[in-house]
Scaffold this motif. Structure first.
Motif, PDB file in Angstrom:
ATOM      1  N   SER A  61       0.822  -1.208   0.000  1.00  8.55           N
ATOM      2  CA  SER A  61       0.000   0.000   0.000  1.00  8.55           C
ATOM      3  C   SER A  61       0.858   1.260   0.000  1.00  8.55           C
ATOM      4  O   SER A  61       0.503   2.256  -0.631  1.00  8.55           O
ATOM      5  CB  SER A  61      -0.908   0.007   1.237  1.00  8.55           C
ATOM      6  OG  SER A  61      -1.836  -1.058   1.195  1.00  8.55           O
TER       7      SER A  61
ATOM      8  N   ILE B  71       1.949   1.947  -3.435  1.00  8.64           N
ATOM      9  CA  ILE B  71       0.829   2.483  -4.209  1.00  8.64           C
ATOM     10  C   ILE B  71       0.594   3.944  -3.872  1.00  8.64           C
ATOM     11  O   ILE B  71       0.388   4.785  -4.754  1.00  8.64           O
ATOM     12  CB  ILE B  71      -0.445   1.650  -3.953  1.00  8.64           C
ATOM     13  CG1 ILE B  71      -0.271   0.236  -4.503  1.00  8.64           C
ATOM     14  CG2 ILE B  71      -1.672   2.319  -4.569  1.00  8.64           C
ATOM     15  CD1 ILE B  71      -1.399  -0.709  -4.155  1.00  8.64           C
ATOM     16  N   LEU B  72       0.645   4.273  -2.581  1.00  8.97           N
ATOM     17  CA  LEU B  72       0.471   5.660  -2.163  1.00  8.97           C
ATOM     18  C   LEU B  72       1.528   6.566  -2.774  1.00  8.97           C
ATOM     19  O   LEU B  72       1.251   7.702  -3.150  1.00  8.97           O
ATOM     20  CB  LEU B  72       0.535   5.748  -0.636  1.00  8.97           C
ATOM     21  CG  LEU B  72      -0.653   5.184   0.146  1.00  8.97           C
ATOM     22  CD1 LEU B  72      -0.313   5.074   1.626  1.00  8.97           C
ATOM     23  CD2 LEU B  72      -1.880   6.046  -0.057  1.00  8.97           C
TER      24      LEU B  72
ATOM     25  N   ASP C  88       2.947   6.199  -5.597  1.00  6.33           N
ATOM     26  CA  ASP C  88       2.633   6.399  -7.018  1.00  6.33           C
ATOM     27  C   ASP C  88       1.427   7.302  -7.229  1.00  6.33           C
ATOM     28  O   ASP C  88       1.273   7.913  -8.284  1.00  6.33           O
ATOM     29  CB  ASP C  88       2.368   5.056  -7.695  1.00  6.33           C
ATOM     30  CG  ASP C  88       3.640   4.235  -7.872  1.00  6.33           C
ATOM     31  OD1 ASP C  88       4.717   4.854  -7.966  1.00  6.33           O
ATOM     32  OD2 ASP C  88       3.556   2.997  -7.906  1.00  6.33           O
ATOM     33  N   GLU C  89       0.551   7.379  -6.240  1.00  9.05           N
ATOM     34  CA  GLU C  89      -0.648   8.193  -6.369  1.00  9.05           C
ATOM     35  C   GLU C  89      -0.283   9.673  -6.285  1.00  9.05           C
ATOM     36  O   GLU C  89       0.704  10.060  -5.679  1.00  9.05           O
ATOM     37  CB  GLU C  89      -1.642   7.848  -5.247  1.00  9.05           C
ATOM     38  CG  GLU C  89      -2.206   6.449  -5.311  1.00  9.05           C
ATOM     39  CD  GLU C  89      -3.303   6.314  -6.350  1.00  9.05           C
ATOM     40  OE1 GLU C  89      -3.815   7.346  -6.813  1.00  9.05           O
ATOM     41  OE2 GLU C  89      -3.625   5.161  -6.698  1.00  9.05           O
ATOM     42  N   SER C  90      -1.140  10.504  -6.839  1.00  4.47           N
ATOM     43  CA  SER C  90      -0.938  11.950  -6.726  1.00  4.47           C
ATOM     44  C   SER C  90      -1.181  12.352  -5.282  1.00  4.47           C
ATOM     45  O   SER C  90      -1.957  11.724  -4.555  1.00  4.47           O
ATOM     46  CB  SER C  90      -1.907  12.693  -7.644  1.00  4.47           C
ATOM     47  OG  SER C  90      -3.244  12.453  -7.254  1.00  4.47           O
TER      48      SER C  90
ATOM     49  N   SER D 210      -4.768  12.706  -3.957  1.00  6.89           N
ATOM     50  CA  SER D 210      -5.671  11.559  -3.864  1.00  6.89           C
ATOM     51  C   SER D 210      -5.916  11.206  -2.408  1.00  6.89           C
ATOM     52  O   SER D 210      -4.999  10.913  -1.662  1.00  6.89           O
ATOM     53  CB  SER D 210      -5.067  10.353  -4.598  1.00  6.89           C
ATOM     54  OG  SER D 210      -5.879   9.217  -4.419  1.00  6.89           O
TER      55      SER D 210
ATOM     56  N   ASP E 110      -8.373   8.840  -1.507  1.00  4.43           N
ATOM     57  CA  ASP E 110      -8.963   7.512  -1.388  1.00  4.43           C
ATOM     58  C   ASP E 110      -8.376   6.565  -2.431  1.00  4.43           C
ATOM     59  O   ASP E 110      -9.092   6.076  -3.300  1.00  4.43           O
ATOM     60  CB  ASP E 110     -10.480   7.603  -1.550  1.00  4.43           C
ATOM     61  CG  ASP E 110     -11.160   6.300  -1.187  1.00  4.43           C
ATOM     62  OD1 ASP E 110     -10.567   5.517  -0.426  1.00  4.43           O
ATOM     63  OD2 ASP E 110     -12.288   6.052  -1.685  1.00  4.43           O
ATOM     64  N   PRO E 111      -7.062   6.292  -2.354  1.00  3.19           N
ATOM     65  CA  PRO E 111      -6.462   5.383  -3.324  1.00  3.19           C
ATOM     66  C   PRO E 111      -6.921   3.951  -3.087  1.00  3.19           C
ATOM     67  O   PRO E 111      -7.343   3.585  -1.998  1.00  3.19           O
ATOM     68  CB  PRO E 111      -4.956   5.521  -3.049  1.00  3.19           C
ATOM     69  CG  PRO E 111      -4.896   5.901  -1.604  1.00  3.19           C
ATOM     70  CD  PRO E 111      -6.094   6.757  -1.355  1.00  3.19           C
TER      71      PRO E 111
END
Length: 239
Positions: free
Chosen positions: A4, A7-8, A10-12, A15, A17-18
Motif C-alpha cells: 500500500s 501504491i500511495l 505512485d498516487e498523486s 488523492s 482515497d487510493p
C-alpha cells in the motif's frame, strides 16, 4: 500494508482515497502518511486497526517502503541507499522524520496501544534503526523486516562456496580481534566497553527478519548467522 505504501507513493498527493490492497479484509484503515521533505514523496504510512479487539493484533502499524526508481523519488532514495552502504543513514532527514514521528506516536497518540513497525528493503533499514532507537528509549516495538540490506558484508553474498565464505569471515574476525587486543589505547577500550554494555541491553530486542537467499542485498544475513554458528561450534565465541 507495505504494498500500500508503494501504491500511495505512485498516487498523486491530492488523492484521498487510493485503491489499497486488502486492507478492509483485515480491518485496517489508512490514517496518515510520512512524506519526505526533500522530494515530497510518500515513504511511509500509518494504519489503524478498526476491528474487534483480539490478542496479538496491533492497534497501529507504521510501514516504510523501499527504493523506487521513479523520476520523483530516485534521487533521494539512492542517496539514502548510499548512506546505508556507508553505514551513515542516521543523519538523513528521512530517518530523523521517521524517528520523530514514531516517537510521538508511541508516547502521545497511541496512549499505550501496541504499535508495530514494518519495512521492505530500504524501508526495512529505516524500520530497523527506528525500532532500535525506540528500544533504547524504553519502547519495545514489534518489528517486521523484509529484505533488509546487510551493508557491512556485501561481498559475502556474492561468494557461493560456503567454505571459502566461512574462511574469509573467520580471518576478518581474527584480524579485528588482534587489532582490538594490541592496537587500541585505554580510552578507546573504555569506550568500547560502554558500547558492549549498550549492545548487550539492545540484544533483548529481536526484530523478525525475512530474507531471500538469492537477493545479494539481504542474503548476507544468512551467511552472517551461519558463520557465527560455526564459530560458536568451534569454540571461537570470543572472535
Amino acid at each position: 500494508m507495505l504494498k500500500s505504501v508503494y501504491i500511495l507513493c505512485d498516487e498523486s498527493e491530492g488523492s484521498q482515497d487510493p485503491a489499497l490492497p486488502c486492507l478492509d479484509d483485515f480491518n485496517f484503515k489508512l490514517i496518515d502518511r510520512l512524506i519526505d521533505k526533500n522530494d515530497k514523496s510518500i515513504f511511509g504510512a500509518i494504519f489503524e486497526y478498526k476491528g474487534e479487539s483480539l490478542p496479538n493484533i496491533p492497534q497501529f502499524v507504521i510501514a516504510f517502503r523501499g527504493t523506487k526508481l521513479k523520476s520523483k523519488t530516485w534521487v533521494q532514495d539512492i542517496k539514502l541507499d548510499a548512506k546505508c552502504r556507508a553505514n551513515t543513514p542516521h543523519n538523513s532527514s528521512r530517518l530523523q522524520h521517521a524517528t520523530n514521528y514514531v516517537r510521538e506516536m508511541v508516547t502521545s497518540r497511541a496512549r499505550g496501544a501496541s504499535v508495530w513497525l514494518a519495512g521492505h528493503s530500504l524501508g526495512a533499514a529505516i524500520a530497523l534503526l527506528v525500532g532500535k532507537q525506540m528500544f533504547k528509549e524504553g519502547h519495545f516495538l514489534e518489528t517486521y523486516l523484509f529484505n533488509p540490506p546487510f551493508c557491512s558484508d556485501f561481498i559475502a553474498s556474492l561468494i557461493k562456496n560456503e567454505s571459502v565464505n566461512f574462511g574469509i569471515q573467520l580471518t576478518k574476525n581474527l584480524l579485528k580481534l588482534a587489532f582490538d587486543r594490541f592496537g587500541k589505547d585505554h580510552q578507546h577500550k573504555e569506550a568500547q566497553a560502554n558500547d558492549t554494555l549498550a549492545f548487550d541491553a539492545l540484544s533483548n530486542w529481536v526484530p523478525h527478519i525475512f530474507v531471500h537467499p538469492d537477493d545479494p542485498i539481504c542474503s548476507a544475513y544468512i551467511h552472517y548467522f551461519r558463520n557465527r554458528q560455526k564459530m560458536l561450534e568451534m569454540g571461537l565465541e570470543k572472535s
